[in-house]
Enzyme design. Sequence first.
Site, PDB file in Angstrom:
ATOM      1  N   SER A 125       1.119  -1.202  -0.543  1.00  0.00           N
ATOM      2  CA  SER A 125       0.109  -0.303  -0.148  1.00  0.00           C
ATOM      3  C   SER A 125       0.868   1.456  -0.221  1.00  0.00           C
ATOM      4  CB  SER A 125      -0.937  -0.510   1.199  1.00  0.00           C
ATOM      5  OG  SER A 125      -1.651   1.391   0.920  1.00  0.00           O
ATOM      6  N   TYR A 139      -1.021  -0.134  10.366  1.00  0.00           N
ATOM      7  CA  TYR A 139      -1.054  -0.735   9.151  1.00  0.00           C
ATOM      8  C   TYR A 139      -0.261   0.297   8.470  1.00  0.00           C
ATOM      9  CZ  TYR A 139      -3.584  -1.134   4.078  1.00  0.00           C
ATOM     10  OH  TYR A 139      -3.506  -1.152   2.750  1.00  0.00           O
TER      11      TYR A 139
END
Length: 239
Positions: A125, A139
């Site tokens: 990501s 995250y």
Amino acid sequence: MDIGGQTALVTGGASGIGKAIADRLAREGAVAVVADVVRPEAGRGPFLDVDVTDPAAVRRMIEGVDPSILVNNVGGYQAPVFPDAPVEHWQRTMELNLGSAMRAIQFAVPLMAERGAGAIVNIGSSAGLGFGPHPSPEYAAAKAAVIRLTAALASLEERGIRVNCVSPHTVGTSSVRARIAKLESRGEPLPPDLAVELIEPDEVADAVLELIADDALAGRVVVLRGGRPRHVLPKEAFD
């Protein structure tokens, strides 16, 4: 690697990015096995109900499927987030995004090495790139680790196994589009990660398929951003 006829395993493949990847693999002639905790719609091929944060379940999944292609796609996070979340809560985010990929790779490597061939693609990501703040620090940290893990595993090419990574910015999944529509209906401003040109799930699938098919790529990270050509991070980025 010729994708046709291969057995491919996609974690988190019941919806969103994972569904696009599994569908594309199936169209290319692979047996696309979806592992998720949510059953996909009927008729999409083999499905396994697997909690990838459970090490024993991941081992059974890998040994049962024996994939020649592994896509570690599962991920995400939920509020509350670090440092305000309970330890068990933010640790699960780390396990979901990083631990699950590490375990799947560890269990898959001996099987792939025995055949002398295997392709692994991790879904990272943009949260794991750069130095800006992120709504979920755990995250972002996990995705940064996934990217670094990919580069660190380039040496597996010596055993016939190529590990690569696709790192997209905001992808226009149905859940992301629903969130945007909800905010706009309330007249609320979009946060920075949503106020961008969205990437289509099929664009992520395209990048994954190219990494699987190109035998020259190992330990590389492909970055996707809406409206821009995708590019491969130079190896010097990890020096």
